[in-house]
Design a protein around this motif. Structure first.
Motif, PDB file in Angstrom:
ATOM      1  N   TYR A  18       0.805  -1.221   0.000  1.00 20.25           N
ATOM      2  CA  TYR A  18       0.000   0.000   0.000  1.00 20.25           C
ATOM      3  C   TYR A  18       0.838   1.272   0.000  1.00 20.25           C
ATOM      4  CZ  TYR A  18      -4.058  -2.922   0.763  1.00 20.25           C
ATOM      5  OH  TYR A  18      -5.050  -3.853   0.609  1.00 20.25           O
ATOM      6  N   ARG A  19       2.069   1.193   0.436  1.00 20.27           N
ATOM      7  CA  ARG A  19       2.936   2.376   0.450  1.00 20.27           C
ATOM      8  C   ARG A  19       3.477   2.694  -0.940  1.00 20.27           C
ATOM      9  NH1 ARG A  19       6.292   1.319   5.984  1.00 20.27           N
ATOM     10  NH2 ARG A  19       4.558   1.730   7.388  1.00 20.27           N
ATOM     11  N   GLN A  20       3.872   1.655  -1.670  1.00 22.37           N
ATOM     12  CA  GLN A  20       4.464   1.866  -2.987  1.00 22.37           C
ATOM     13  C   GLN A  20       3.458   1.715  -4.123  1.00 22.37           C
ATOM     14  OE1 GLN A  20       7.640  -0.955  -3.211  1.00 22.37           O
ATOM     15  NE2 GLN A  20       8.996   0.229  -1.904  1.00 22.37           N
ATOM     16  N   TYR A  21       2.242   1.267  -3.811  1.00 21.74           N
ATOM     17  CA  TYR A  21       1.207   1.010  -4.815  1.00 21.74           C
ATOM     18  C   TYR A  21       1.691   0.028  -5.883  1.00 21.74           C
ATOM     19  CZ  TYR A  21      -1.279   4.879  -2.698  1.00 21.74           C
ATOM     20  OH  TYR A  21      -1.914   5.699  -1.815  1.00 21.74           O
ATOM     21  N   LYS A  22       2.267  -1.070  -5.422  1.00 22.39           N
ATOM     22  CA  LYS A  22       2.757  -2.112  -6.319  1.00 22.39           C
ATOM     23  C   LYS A  22       2.466  -3.476  -5.710  1.00 22.39           C
ATOM     24  CE  LYS A  22       6.447   0.236  -8.717  1.00 22.39           C
ATOM     25  NZ  LYS A  22       7.799   0.184  -9.181  1.00 22.39           N
ATOM     26  N   ALA A  23       2.410  -4.479  -6.577  1.00 21.18           N
ATOM     27  CA  ALA A  23       2.246  -5.850  -6.111  1.00 21.18           C
ATOM     28  C   ALA A  23       3.579  -6.354  -5.572  1.00 21.18           C
ATOM     29  CB  ALA A  23       1.760  -6.736  -7.247  1.00 21.18           C
ATOM     30  N   ILE A  24       3.503  -7.134  -4.526  1.00 21.01           N
ATOM     31  CA  ILE A  24       4.703  -7.644  -3.873  1.00 21.01           C
ATOM     32  C   ILE A  24       5.246  -8.845  -4.645  1.00 21.01           C
ATOM     33  CG2 ILE A  24       5.575  -8.754  -1.784  1.00 21.01           C
ATOM     34  CD1 ILE A  24       3.433  -7.182  -0.236  1.00 21.01           C
ATOM     35  N   ILE A  25       6.545  -8.842  -4.873  1.00 20.76           N
ATOM     36  CA  ILE A  25       7.234  -9.985  -5.463  1.00 20.76           C
ATOM     37  C   ILE A  25       8.232 -10.465  -4.411  1.00 20.76           C
ATOM     38  CG2 ILE A  25       8.746 -10.765  -7.307  1.00 20.76           C
ATOM     39  CD1 ILE A  25       7.484  -8.530  -9.028  1.00 20.76           C
ATOM     40  N   SER A  26       8.061 -11.718  -3.987  1.00 21.40           N
ATOM     41  CA  SER A  26       8.861 -12.221  -2.886  1.00 21.40           C
ATOM     42  C   SER A  26       9.157 -13.704  -3.082  1.00 21.40           C
ATOM     43  CB  SER A  26       8.094 -12.017  -1.576  1.00 21.40           C
ATOM     44  OG  SER A  26       8.707 -12.680  -0.511  1.00 21.40           O
ATOM     45  N   HIS A  27      10.242 -14.165  -2.473  1.00 19.99           N
ATOM     46  CA  HIS A  27      10.570 -15.587  -2.538  1.00 19.99           C
ATOM     47  C   HIS A  27       9.610 -16.416  -1.687  1.00 19.99           C
ATOM     48  CE1 HIS A  27      12.690 -14.194   1.062  1.00 19.99           C
ATOM     49  NE2 HIS A  27      12.601 -15.447   1.509  1.00 19.99           N
ATOM     50  N   ARG A  28       8.848 -15.774  -0.832  1.00 23.07           N
ATOM     51  CA  ARG A  28       7.867 -16.482   0.002  1.00 23.07           C
ATOM     52  C   ARG A  28       6.598 -16.830  -0.770  1.00 23.07           C
ATOM     53  NH1 ARG A  28       8.348 -12.533   5.196  1.00 23.07           N
ATOM     54  NH2 ARG A  28      10.495 -13.073   5.721  1.00 23.07           N
ATOM     55  N   LEU A  29       6.347 -16.137  -1.859  1.00 23.32           N
ATOM     56  CA  LEU A  29       5.160 -16.410  -2.669  1.00 23.32           C
ATOM     57  C   LEU A  29       5.456 -17.512  -3.666  1.00 23.32           C
ATOM     58  CD1 LEU A  29       4.087 -12.736  -3.425  1.00 23.32           C
ATOM     59  CD2 LEU A  29       3.135 -14.253  -1.697  1.00 23.32           C
ATOM     60  N   THR A  30       4.401 -18.099  -4.190  1.00 28.03           N
ATOM     61  CA  THR A  30       4.582 -19.142  -5.195  1.00 28.03           C
ATOM     62  C   THR A  30       5.086 -18.525  -6.497  1.00 28.03           C
ATOM     63  OG1 THR A  30       2.337 -18.948  -6.041  1.00 28.03           O
ATOM     64  CG2 THR A  30       2.691 -20.489  -4.203  1.00 28.03           C
ATOM     65  N   GLU A  31       5.603 -19.384  -7.357  1.00 26.72           N
ATOM     66  CA  GLU A  31       6.118 -18.912  -8.645  1.00 26.72           C
ATOM     67  C   GLU A  31       5.007 -18.278  -9.476  1.00 26.72           C
ATOM     68  OE1 GLU A  31       8.327 -20.806 -12.560  1.00 26.72           O
ATOM     69  OE2 GLU A  31       8.460 -21.846 -10.637  1.00 26.72           O
ATOM     70  N   LEU A  32       3.830 -18.872  -9.420  1.00 24.74           N
ATOM     71  CA  LEU A  32       2.689 -18.346 -10.177  1.00 24.74           C
ATOM     72  C   LEU A  32       2.252 -16.977  -9.657  1.00 24.74           C
ATOM     73  CD1 LEU A  32       0.727 -18.997 -12.469  1.00 24.74           C
ATOM     74  CD2 LEU A  32      -0.759 -20.054 -10.773  1.00 24.74           C
ATOM     75  N   ASP A  33       2.224 -16.817  -8.334  1.00 22.24           N
ATOM     76  CA  ASP A  33       1.879 -15.508  -7.752  1.00 22.24           C
ATOM     77  C   ASP A  33       2.893 -14.445  -8.143  1.00 22.24           C
ATOM     78  OD1 ASP A  33      -0.460 -16.310  -6.518  1.00 22.24           O
ATOM     79  OD2 ASP A  33       0.531 -16.807  -4.627  1.00 22.24           O
ATOM     80  N   ASN A  34       4.175 -14.802  -8.102  1.00 22.03           N
ATOM     81  CA  ASN A  34       5.211 -13.849  -8.503  1.00 22.03           C
ATOM     82  C   ASN A  34       5.072 -13.468  -9.975  1.00 22.03           C
ATOM     83  OD1 ASN A  34       6.546 -13.400  -6.093  1.00 22.03           O
ATOM     84  ND2 ASN A  34       7.817 -15.208  -6.333  1.00 22.03           N
ATOM     85  N   TYR A  35       4.752 -14.442 -10.805  1.00 26.18           N
ATOM     86  CA  TYR A  35       4.563 -14.168 -12.235  1.00 26.18           C
ATOM     87  C   TYR A  35       3.377 -13.230 -12.445  1.00 26.18           C
ATOM     88  CZ  TYR A  35       3.735 -14.962 -17.195  1.00 26.18           C
ATOM     89  OH  TYR A  35       3.537 -14.785 -18.537  1.00 26.18           O
ATOM     90  N   ASN A  36       2.273 -13.510 -11.757  1.00 26.30           N
ATOM     91  CA  ASN A  36       1.088 -12.663 -11.861  1.00 26.30           C
ATOM     92  C   ASN A  36       1.396 -11.250 -11.365  1.00 26.30           C
ATOM     93  OD1 ASN A  36      -1.741 -12.043 -12.218  1.00 26.30           O
ATOM     94  ND2 ASN A  36      -1.901 -12.129  -9.996  1.00 26.30           N
ATOM     95  N   ASN A  37       2.088 -11.132 -10.262  1.00 26.92           N
ATOM     96  CA  ASN A  37       2.413  -9.817  -9.706  1.00 26.92           C
ATOM     97  C   ASN A  37       3.371  -9.041 -10.610  1.00 26.92           C
ATOM     98  OD1 ASN A  37       0.742 -10.472  -7.625  1.00 26.92           O
ATOM     99  ND2 ASN A  37       2.368 -10.833  -6.144  1.00 26.92           N
ATOM    100  N   THR A  38       4.246  -9.756 -11.321  1.00 24.96           N
ATOM    101  CA  THR A  38       5.125  -9.096 -12.287  1.00 24.96           C
ATOM    102  C   THR A  38       4.302  -8.504 -13.428  1.00 24.96           C
ATOM    103  OG1 THR A  38       6.889 -10.650 -11.752  1.00 24.96           O
ATOM    104  CG2 THR A  38       7.104  -9.434 -13.807  1.00 24.96           C
ATOM    105  N   ILE A  39       3.328  -9.265 -13.892  1.00 24.86           N
ATOM    106  CA  ILE A  39       2.442  -8.770 -14.957  1.00 24.86           C
ATOM    107  C   ILE A  39       1.664  -7.548 -14.473  1.00 24.86           C
ATOM    108  CG2 ILE A  39       0.400  -9.334 -16.333  1.00 24.86           C
ATOM    109  CD1 ILE A  39       1.459 -12.230 -16.426  1.00 24.86           C
ATOM    110  N   VAL A  40       1.160  -7.622 -13.246  1.00 27.78           N
ATOM    111  CA  VAL A  40       0.407  -6.501 -12.674  1.00 27.78           C
ATOM    112  C   VAL A  40       1.278  -5.253 -12.593  1.00 27.78           C
ATOM    113  CG1 VAL A  40      -0.659  -5.668 -10.537  1.00 27.78           C
ATOM    114  CG2 VAL A  40      -1.224  -7.927 -11.408  1.00 27.78           C
ATOM    115  N   ASN A  41       2.495  -5.401 -12.098  1.00 22.23           N
ATOM    116  CA  ASN A  41       3.386  -4.245 -11.973  1.00 22.23           C
ATOM    117  C   ASN A  41       3.733  -3.645 -13.331  1.00 22.23           C
ATOM    118  OD1 ASN A  41       3.435  -4.309  -9.197  1.00 22.23           O
ATOM    119  ND2 ASN A  41       5.269  -5.576  -9.098  1.00 22.23           N
ATOM    120  N   SER A  42       3.951  -4.483 -14.339  1.00 18.20           N
ATOM    121  CA  SER A  42       4.259  -3.944 -15.663  1.00 18.20           C
ATOM    122  C   SER A  42       3.045  -3.226 -16.253  1.00 18.20           C
ATOM    123  CB  SER A  42       4.752  -5.049 -16.603  1.00 18.20           C
ATOM    124  OG  SER A  42       3.729  -5.975 -16.855  1.00 18.20           O
TER     125      SER A  42
END
Length: 111
Positions: A18-42
């Motif tokens: 909520y501070r940066q207005y971006k989706a979180i990408i972390s090693h704690r999330l699944t690979e699919l969640d990280n991929y989705n969040n990368t798409i969201v951020n782009s």
């Protein structure tokens, strides 16, 4: 002036910064969640670029300031709506045939 504009992206609230207005990408999330969040951020970065282009246009054309919300929406919707998949003609034809067959079956059941 505030307004809501759809970006056509979805993120789980627990994966949103909520501070940066971006989706979180972390090693704690699944690979699919990280991929989705990368798409969201782009996609959000593309929307920010479109917003800045709209601001530049409004600064250069001061006479259009009374339509500022519509112009900003137009610039952002070019980015968000342009990549929607259009259904091809073959998909539409198949759906028409399915509807016709369903109607015929329904008529035969009623008789």
């Amino acid at each position: 002036m505030k307004t809501k504009i759809s970006t056509n992206v979805k993120v789980y609230p627990s994966q949103w910064n909520y501070r940066q207005y971006k989706a979180i990408i972390s090693h704690r999330l699944t690979e699919l969640d990280n991929y989705n969040n990368t798409i969201v951020n782009s996609k959000l970065n593309e929307c920010i670029i479109a917003f800045n282009q709209a601001k530049d246009y409004l600064c250069q054309n001061m006479t259009t300031l009374n339509q500022k919300i519509n112009i900003i929406k137009e610039y952002i919707y070019k980015v968000t709506m342009s990549k929607k998949k259009n259904r091809g003609p073959s998909t539409l034809d198949i759906q028409k045939v399915k509807r016709k067959n369903h109607k015929r079956k329904f008529k035969n059941d009623r008789i």
